[in-house]
Enzyme design. Sequence first.
Site, mmCIF file in Angstrom:
data_model
loop_
_atom_site.group_PDB
_atom_site.id
_atom_site.type_symbol
_atom_site.label_atom_id
_atom_site.label_comp_id
_atom_site.label_asym_id
_atom_site.label_seq_id
_atom_site.Cartn_x
_atom_site.Cartn_y
_atom_site.Cartn_z
ATOM 1 C CD GLU A 45 -16.843 -31.357 -31.347
ATOM 2 O OE1 GLU A 45 -16.150 -30.607 -32.221
ATOM 3 O OE2 GLU A 45 -16.235 -32.443 -30.543
ATOM 4 C CD GLU A 65 -14.509 -28.995 -27.281
ATOM 5 O OE1 GLU A 65 -15.165 -29.945 -27.823
ATOM 6 O OE2 GLU A 65 -15.858 -28.068 -26.698
#
Length: 173
Positions: A45, A65
Amino acid sequence: LQNLSDPFGGREAALSGQDVMNSVAALPFPTIAAINGFALGGGLELALACDLRVASTKARLGLPEVGLGLIPGYGGTQRLSRLVGTGRALDLIFTGRHVDAEEALQLGIVNRVTEDALVTAKELTATILKNAPVALGLAKEAVYRGYDVTLNQALEVEADLFGMVTTTADMKE
C-alpha cells in the site's frame, strides 16, 4: 493502535494509515518506491502511494489481508484497482496471493524490474532530476487531478497548469 475489536477503532486505524499514504501521494514531486524484498499488505500500500515503483527480481508483492480476516485498509483496494483495473485487483485481493516482480510488471503494478531496485530507483531519480522541478510537480498534478474527471475537464486542468508553468523561471531557463 486503535482498538480493532470494534468497527469505530478499525475505521480509525484505516483512516490513520490512509492519512500516511495520502501524505506520500500528495507530495508535490515524483516519488519512487524501491522494492527489494517483500511488499505485502501495508508495504505494498505504501508502494502504491508512490508515483513509480521499481522492483528487484527477488521482490514479492501482494495484499494478503483476506487471509487474516481483514481487507486492505490503507488505500490498497482503491489504488491497486485504479492502477491495474478492477478484475486484476480483485484477483489479487480475493486470493491474497503474492506475485513475483515479473508478474507485477505484466500486471502494471511496477514500472521496472531490475537486479537491485534501490540502484535503479536512484538512477531513475537522477534522470528525473535533470528536468525542471516546477514542471515535474505540475505534470504530476495534471495527471492526478485529471484522473477522476471527464476528458474535457482534465484538458482544462492541463491547460491551466500549462499556463502556469509557462510563466516560471524554470521554463525561461
